[in-house]
Scaffold this active site. Structure first.
Site, PDB file in Angstrom:
ATOM      1  CG  ASP A  46      -4.416  -1.724   0.660  1.00 15.77           C
ATOM      2  OD1 ASP A  46      -3.379  -2.344   0.928  1.00 15.77           O
ATOM      3  OD2 ASP A  46      -4.647  -0.570   1.056  1.00 15.77           O
ATOM      4  CB  SER A  51      -0.963  -0.040   1.189  1.00 19.53           C
ATOM      5  OG  SER A  51      -1.976   0.921   1.045  1.00 19.53           O
TER       6      SER A  51
END
Length: 378
Positions: free
Chosen positions: A200, A60
């Site tokens: 993510d 991320s």
């Protein structure tokens, strides 16, 4: 932190791992900035973090920092210094999380809070058409493919032999940071038979340390010694801070599906999954390094629970950005801590008076020693 690390200079595998955490990436950025400063004091002003690590892994926001530190820029040197990563977050955070953006997903309840368009323009401007195989050291970045329902790991090593994974860095950065409820998934393809539907990487490995270690052994074709050769590993793992809010069983017993996903502008289920993922990897690696009698070779720096303001992934107000930078710098002067799995708290390591700053200094010295040994062998 011990005065000396275990292992043989010139043969160590050096690994950097960066957790996910949105704008809280400013916290580990301060540690990276200090580490690069220490290395420059020892080896000259032109060295960069990518010169010292065999593998850098990031999830991320950690994946975004990884790409910033390893993407080639002018004269085939890293696009960003560690200091410029902080500047990027301070100056461009408002484009990643545009606070004026109004949508049906303003709270993440009926759609993503942000469209992702501004982030994509930003990434394209910096990374242009650079691909995964172009990074200046080996990287590995986890994502999750919603169509395949399985993790996808973007490895620069594999990208050099598998065209399907040699994606644009801008697409990988957008994919690994597509936090559910914050951004829509990222779709792209790298050929007629290679398409990706990514969210993510924190759903897979919010703390990608173990992923980075296995990649380091795989690169050196030494996978068989993964659990017997930890003394030749140097691992720096940086967190983005844990969140201060918690829930008692009595409160949760009344929740339905909606409140588990969104509650008081928080995302409880996602937050719990990411916190659990980070702590379990941390705990497992502590046990493995300790059992290999080389505990000093593993440095995990995580921050104590953040208050509600600092804990938010998308608060890019000037005051919050400054507070995150200050919190990251203050962290350097705090004692080394580890998670106590009996109570979930980050507690100072028993019988250790070392601060994070002193531990980073020692780690920088070992990285410099390793690089010099390799240069002497070349």
């Amino acid at each position: 932190m011990a005065k000396y690390s275990k292992g043989t200079p010139g043969k160590r595998k050096c690994v950097l791992s960066l957790d996910g955490g949105g704008i809280r990436g400013l916290i580990p950025a301060q540690i990276l900035e200090y580490l690069e400063q220490c290395l420059q004091e020892m080896d000259g002003p032109d060295v960069r973090l990518a010169d010292y690590f065999d593998v850098i892994a990031g999830t991320s926001t950690g994946g975004l920092i990884t790409i910033c530190l390893t993407a080639p820029g002018e004269n085939n040197r890293p696009l960003f210094t560690a200091k410029e990563v902080t500047d990027f977050y301070m100056n461009k955070g408002k484009f990643v999380f545009p606070q004026g953006y109004i949508s049906k997903g303003i709270t993440g309840l009926f759609g993503p809070k942000y469209s992702g368009h501004e982030l994509e323009k930003l990434l394209h401007g910096y990374l242009k058409d650079l691909r995964l195989q172009d990074t200046l050291t080996n990287v590995i970045i986890p994502t999750f493919d919603t169509k395949l329902q399985q993790p996808v790991f973007f490895s620069s090593v594999e990208a050099k032999s598998k065209n399907a994974h040699n994606a644009y860095l801008r697409d990988i950065a957008r994919g690994t940071s597509a936090a559910p409820t914050y951004f829509p998934p990222k779709f792209f393809n790298t050929g007629s038979d290679s398409e990706f539907h990514l969210v993510d990487g924190g759903l897979v490995a919010n703390n990608p340390s173990f992923l980075a270690i296995t990649e380091a052994f795989r690169i050196h074709e030494d996978a068989n010694s993964l659990f017997s050769n930890f003394e030749n590993l140097l691992v720096l793992s940086l967190g983005c801070g844990t969140q201060s809010f918690s829930y008692e069983a009595k409160e949760l017993s009344n929740w339905g599906a909606l409140r588990w996903v969104i509650n008081s502008n928080r995302t409880p289920l996602i937050d719990m999954l990411m916190n659990a993922s980070s702590d379990m990897v941390d705990h497992s690696l502590c046990v493995l390094f300790r059992s290999g009698l080389c505990e000093e070779n593993f440095l995990r720096i995580q921050i104590s629970p953040l208050d509600d303001g600092l804990a938010k992934m998308d608060d890019v107000s000037p005051n919050n950005l400054k507070a995150l930078v200050k919190r990251g710098k203050d962290l350097l002067d705090e004692p080394l801590r580890r998670v106590d799995f009996d109570n979930g708290k980050l507690l100072p390591i028993p019988d250790a008076s070392t601060t994070n700053k002193e531990a980073v200094q020692s780690f920088a010295r070992w990285l410099s020693e390793e690089r010099r040994a390799r240069l002497a062998q070349a």
